[in-house]
Design a protein around this motif. Sequence first.
Motif, mmCIF file in Angstrom:
data_model
loop_
_atom_site.group_PDB
_atom_site.id
_atom_site.type_symbol
_atom_site.label_atom_id
_atom_site.label_comp_id
_atom_site.label_asym_id
_atom_site.label_seq_id
_atom_site.Cartn_x
_atom_site.Cartn_y
_atom_site.Cartn_z
ATOM 1 N N SER A 511 0.730 -1.390 0.042
ATOM 2 C CA SER A 511 -0.041 0.217 -0.081
ATOM 3 C C SER A 511 0.813 1.162 0.379
ATOM 4 O O SER A 511 1.109 1.792 1.063
ATOM 5 N N HIS A 512 1.079 1.661 -1.168
ATOM 6 C CA HIS A 512 1.986 2.932 -1.325
ATOM 7 C C HIS A 512 1.600 3.539 -2.680
ATOM 8 O O HIS A 512 1.168 2.649 -3.541
ATOM 9 N N ASP A 513 2.033 4.730 -2.697
ATOM 10 C CA ASP A 513 2.197 5.485 -4.300
ATOM 11 C C ASP A 513 3.524 6.161 -4.488
ATOM 12 O O ASP A 513 4.313 5.941 -3.571
ATOM 13 N N GLU A 514 3.381 6.887 -5.536
ATOM 14 C CA GLU A 514 4.804 7.508 -5.860
ATOM 15 C C GLU A 514 5.167 8.707 -4.772
ATOM 16 O O GLU A 514 6.355 8.949 -4.820
ATOM 17 N N ASN A 515 4.298 9.083 -4.089
ATOM 18 C CA ASN A 515 4.470 10.191 -3.201
ATOM 19 C C ASN A 515 4.815 9.505 -1.665
ATOM 20 O O ASN A 515 5.234 10.462 -0.794
ATOM 21 N N GLY A 516 4.298 8.555 -1.467
ATOM 22 C CA GLY A 516 4.620 7.969 -0.108
ATOM 23 C C GLY A 516 3.804 6.697 0.348
ATOM 24 O O GLY A 516 3.171 5.973 -0.509
#
Length: 624
Positions: A511-516
């Motif tokens: 559970s993450h995306d390119e921002n954190g």
Amino acid sequence: MRKSGGLPFGPMNAGQTSTKRAISNTRIGDSHLWSRTLIPTTREAPADAETPSHVLLSRAGFIRKVSAGVYDYLPLAWRVLTKISGIVRDEMNNAGSVELFMPVIVPMEFYQETRRHEAYGDLLFKVTDRKGNTAALGPTHEETITEMVKGSVNSYKQLPLSLYQIQTKFRDEARPRAGLLRCREFIMKDAYTFHTKLEGPGGLNEAYDAMYRAYSNIFSRCGLDYTAVEAESGPIGGSASHEFMINCASGEDTILKCPVSGYAANVEKCEIGERPRGTFAEPPTGELTEVHTPNLPGIDEVGKFMKVKPDRMLKTIVFQTSNKTPGSIAPDGVKWIIAVVRGDHDVNEGKVKAMSGYNVALADDKAARAAGFAIGYVSPRTVNSVPGTLLLIDSDASLGGFWASGSDKPDHHVKHFNWRREVGAMLDDPARVRVGDVRNAMEGDPSPRSSGAKLVTARGIEVGHIFKLGTKYSDAMGLAVLDETQQKKPVIMGCYGIGVSRTMAACVEMSHDENGIIWPAAIAPYHVLITLMKPDDPRQREVAGKIACELVGHGVDVLTDDRDERPGPKFKDADLVGIPIRVTIGDKALEQGGVEFKARKDTGKGQVVPLADVVQTCLNTLNG
RNA sequence: CAGGGUGUAGCUCAGCUUGGUAGAGCGUCUGGUUUGGGUCCAGAAGGCCGCAGGUUCAAAUCCUGUCACCCUGACCA
């Protein structure tokens, strides 16, 4: 100068009498100031961080490396770990397990009877005291707990018993990697159950099923996407075993699932449904032709050189046997086992063991050569030439048609290998040759549980593992109780682990995306982040304080970003740290009588919510 | 354990080939400026160049040893 007056937390609260009571059915949330805790975020990750969880947990100030595979858990990480542990405790207690706490130090003598220090080998962290006595830093606690129960339980009336602890564990991994995913020091929940019987109330199976349910609850409640799979029990021993895997493309483990029946298993364990097999009566495809193949290390290279696709080559792996497995009907005197699979398949050691009825290990190079195996160039013909050899052929490799194979002499392979012509009458001797399943399952293989269905593969991170141990440890260490008929009976055991620190990392992988990071609310370090655009503005501080106060009263954990920073870094850090809800207090929204509300998992700028509704909006989102 | 690679400021890295005693960006601190998605300007602090030997007038740089760390594989409740 930093001004901290006006907010209902921080040093001004120190010295106040706590109003929390000994018995309480309501939880008051925590309210902390960013400037008064330690969250060392960085723009860049340490050079050695590669996997998302390692990079993000480092950058967001959760962990710090101390040495290889050893990490500090900073305040944010510790809050997550505490929350995971809380859920684990809750479900374990519900499942009738009782918490205790055993030492990290395990005296070497504890391993004398189980010989497990040998099985673990260098994986065991060892310490020496001033007298020169050695002890291990516990990688797990079967010996310790068995020793303890032995000294305190001696009647069937005291069983069943289910005990667990949450402890730091140690393994001197040859190669720690991927941050918290493979550590030398890690936090683990380990549970052990003790029984006089397998079936029925109070039996091992009942406890095992209860643990299975508890584990499912735990990972669901943590907000994790997981799969329970059938697993190998490995060196820990025992019969049935399941692993709980966080579904995640970057996972180290391969699992296979049957979309129809729901069957799921680790690749180590996965069975394969009925496959066609050869009759050994298929005609040859041509003259057996020898090809000179010098300095070609792998199947792929040899295949390329000979212009043969790997799926038309036979891979022949030599194993040496140790003792026969209990209950085996295998022929006596087998010294070597050669397993033959298609070049694009992998031999499964567990299946070799099961089909042969022998404990096996990959053959020692020297010994195998001395016995007559041209390691690297072995063909199935060696079943005829080397005495005491058992030949196991995977169904797919037993089919007719063109085959290339080793030639039993260095630097040479053969084309047009034909089972009947090359191996001959030996094929008909069931004591020397068997056909069946000896390879790892692959995507597209027939499901073992639903005819016509095909297995699909997925990747996962192992975060839980439950085992039916049986009497392995109680036999070895002499743990027995008197039963109703005054007979001494060995105690039947189960053991159940959850990697707590690994679960935190696996969650970030998942559970993450390119921002954190994007934390599920249940294990997020805080539920709500209040971002003050102007921390010095009395009005903003007052609004923040009010919202925090009210949220805390509802059991919500609040972090307030009161740092005197520009909006850019604050928003970047907010995304990086991944608290589920961000409430931004700034002039823009205040003019409209509201604040800005944004869920971390949503994209975009967030929405303005009237002041009076913010708390309810937070609660709805967190509970939703 | 095998193969490969890297150790220089809190973090990311340059400098090493061709020796002359240390640099940048980010971060930190000070002053000003700016104020809703990593402002701008000026200044400052901060390094036993992993460690130990050696070569040399002189070593971050060359040589030897050693330790640590990373990657691939092997290994792995």
